[in-house]
Design an enzyme around this catalytic site. Structure first.
Site, PDB file in Angstrom:
ATOM      1  N   THR A  96      57.089  -2.415  23.500  1.00  0.00           N
ATOM      2  CA  THR A  96      56.115  -1.412  23.936  1.00  0.00           C
ATOM      3  C   THR A  96      54.840  -2.189  24.264  1.00  0.00           C
ATOM      4  OG1 THR A  96      54.897   0.582  23.287  1.00  0.00           O
ATOM      5  CG2 THR A  96      55.409  -0.986  21.528  1.00  0.00           C
ATOM      6  N   THR A  97      53.808  -1.508  24.777  1.00  0.00           N
ATOM      7  CA  THR A  97      52.587  -2.214  25.144  1.00  0.00           C
ATOM      8  C   THR A  97      52.044  -2.955  23.918  1.00  0.00           C
ATOM      9  OG1 THR A  97      52.172  -0.259  26.479  1.00  0.00           O
ATOM     10  CG2 THR A  97      50.421  -1.903  26.399  1.00  0.00           C
ATOM     11  N   HIS A 147      54.075   6.682  30.972  1.00  0.00           N
ATOM     12  CA  HIS A 147      53.880   5.294  31.417  1.00  0.00           C
ATOM     13  C   HIS A 147      55.008   4.947  32.381  1.00  0.00           C
ATOM     14  CE1 HIS A 147      53.368   0.789  30.065  1.00  0.00           C
ATOM     15  NE2 HIS A 147      53.258   0.943  31.364  1.00  0.00           N
ATOM     16  N   ARG A 149      62.133   1.448  32.424  1.00  0.00           N
ATOM     17  CA  ARG A 149      63.057   1.561  31.285  1.00  0.00           C
ATOM     18  C   ARG A 149      63.116   2.980  30.722  1.00  0.00           C
ATOM     19  NH1 ARG A 149      59.847  -1.832  26.714  1.00  0.00           N
ATOM     20  NH2 ARG A 149      60.087  -3.457  28.269  1.00  0.00           N
ATOM     21  N   GLU A 153      49.858   6.172  32.732  1.00  0.00           N
ATOM     22  CA  GLU A 153      49.624   4.777  32.331  1.00  0.00           C
ATOM     23  C   GLU A 153      50.306   3.865  33.333  1.00  0.00           C
ATOM     24  OE1 GLU A 153      51.050   3.922  28.449  1.00  0.00           O
ATOM     25  OE2 GLU A 153      49.907   5.527  27.539  1.00  0.00           O
ATOM     26  N   ASN A 159      52.346  11.702  24.547  1.00  0.00           N
ATOM     27  CA  ASN A 159      53.085  10.751  25.372  1.00  0.00           C
ATOM     28  C   ASN A 159      54.583  11.071  25.251  1.00  0.00           C
ATOM     29  OD1 ASN A 159      54.641   8.419  26.026  1.00  0.00           O
ATOM     30  ND2 ASN A 159      52.772   7.205  26.002  1.00  0.00           N
ATOM     31  N   HIS A 189      59.297   8.763  25.267  1.00  0.00           N
ATOM     32  CA  HIS A 189      60.517   8.589  24.468  1.00  0.00           C
ATOM     33  C   HIS A 189      61.546   9.673  24.696  1.00  0.00           C
ATOM     34  CE1 HIS A 189      59.309   4.895  22.787  1.00  0.00           C
ATOM     35  NE2 HIS A 189      58.116   5.400  22.546  1.00  0.00           N
ATOM     36  N   GLU A 231      40.498   3.146  26.215  1.00  0.00           N
ATOM     37  CA  GLU A 231      41.435   3.601  25.183  1.00  0.00           C
ATOM     38  C   GLU A 231      41.635   2.411  24.260  1.00  0.00           C
ATOM     39  OE1 GLU A 231      44.917   5.947  26.174  1.00  0.00           O
ATOM     40  OE2 GLU A 231      46.010   5.007  24.512  1.00  0.00           O
ATOM     41  N   ARG A 247      56.674   2.299  33.919  1.00  0.00           N
ATOM     42  CA  ARG A 247      56.736   0.840  33.781  1.00  0.00           C
ATOM     43  C   ARG A 247      57.408   0.218  34.995  1.00  0.00           C
ATOM     44  NH1 ARG A 247      56.094  -1.250  28.343  1.00  0.00           N
ATOM     45  NH2 ARG A 247      56.924  -3.136  29.259  1.00  0.00           N
ATOM     46  N   HIS A 257      48.213   4.329  20.317  1.00  0.00           N
ATOM     47  CA  HIS A 257      49.269   3.393  19.979  1.00  0.00           C
ATOM     48  C   HIS A 257      49.575   3.342  18.485  1.00  0.00           C
ATOM     49  CE1 HIS A 257      52.194   0.284  20.585  1.00  0.00           C
ATOM     50  NE2 HIS A 257      52.124   0.603  21.851  1.00  0.00           N
ATOM     51  N   GLY A 258      50.822   3.669  18.177  1.00  0.00           N
ATOM     52  CA  GLY A 258      51.350   3.524  16.828  1.00  0.00           C
ATOM     53  C   GLY A 258      50.873   4.573  15.833  1.00  0.00           C
TER      54      GLY A 258
END
Ligand code: PXP
Length: 247
Positions: A103-104, A43, A49, A73, A7, A10, A158, A45, A199-200
């Site tokens: 974040t999500t 993603h 952002r 996403e 992903n 960032h 997911e 959004r 995630h994370g």
């Protein structure tokens, strides 16, 4: 073979912080694929952002040139769903989206009748207008939620690993998460649906998931971009591929 989706949101976060044209999201995608990633995830959004509209065709082009997968996403916003239909990525991963979140936060609330209805409408639109695009839903490893996913005939789920990853980082007991993920895997794979995670996750918290052979695909972003500050994106991806037993 367990797949790694990188992903690159960032990279866009860094670019948007200064409103410059660098660092390039498309170049980060290219480097990730060179390093052995199987898929690029971004993603788009509603609040734009990080990823901007122009990043979407650029990343698609890079994945196409490398014969790798493109996973977009999206939230349930009609305008974003239309963009996804227009772009026709290999995968769309539908996620919940709140403007105020960092974040999500957590998976789709499929127990909510309104969310379920909006999701069904979005899925119908995607299936009709982008029939080759596969659909995954970002959800919690919850039996009732996963039953909804099976009824919806999704291509994959997911599983949200954010809470698990947090407990892992705080040296907490992860055994309940591992049991929950194992149960979810049996439920989902018996319906011939893909079992993905994201995630994370970090190089460390990925280890128990791989040791237990839980997921077929991991989508990882924040840790890769953070670690790459110190050693470069290729080395960071290499570290994950090693944990996954790929190299
Ligand atoms: N999967 C989904 C559905 C996400 O929303 C995100 C965050 O954008 C990720 C994976 C990657 O999470 P992280 O950046 O924490 O690795």
């Amino acid at each position: 073979m367990v797949r790694l989706g990188v992903n690159v949101d960032h990279v866009a976060t860094l670019r948007q912080a200064r409103g410059e044209h660098y660092p390039s999201v498309a170049d980060a995608a290219k480097e990730s694929l060179f390093a052995g990633a199987d898929q690029i995830t971004i993603h788009l959004r509603e609040d734009r952002r990080h990823i901007q509209d122009y990043d979407v065709p650029a990343v698609k082009q890079v994945t196409k040139e490398h014969n790798k997968l493109f996973n977009l996403e999206i939230g349930l916003d009609k305008q974003i769903v239309d963009i996804a239909i227009d772009i026709k990525p290999d995968w769309v991963c539908i996620v919940p989206e709140k403007r105020e979140e960092k974040t999500t936060e957590g998976g789709l609330d499929l127990k909510n009748a309104d969310t379920l209805l909006r999701l069904q409408e979005a899925m119908e639109l995607i299936k009709k207008n982008a029939p080759k695009t596969k659909i995954s839903l970002f959800v919690e490893a919850d039996e009732a939620v996963l039953n909804h996913c099976i009824e919806l005939k999704v291509d994959a789920v997911e599983i949200h690993t954010g809470e698990y990853a947090k407990v892992y980082l705080e040296d907490g007991d992860i055994s309940l998460f591992i049991e929950k993920f194992k149960k979810a895997k049996t439920q989902i794979e018996s319906a011939a649906i893909g079992f993905h995670a994201g995630h994370g996750l970090t190089d460390e918290s990925l280890k128990p998931l791989c040791e237990n052979k839980l997921f077929a695909e991991y989508n990882i972003g924040h840790w890769i971009i953070s670690d790459s500050i110190f050693c470069g994106i290729n080395k960071s991806i290499e570290k994950l591929l090693r944990v996954m037993g790929r190299i």
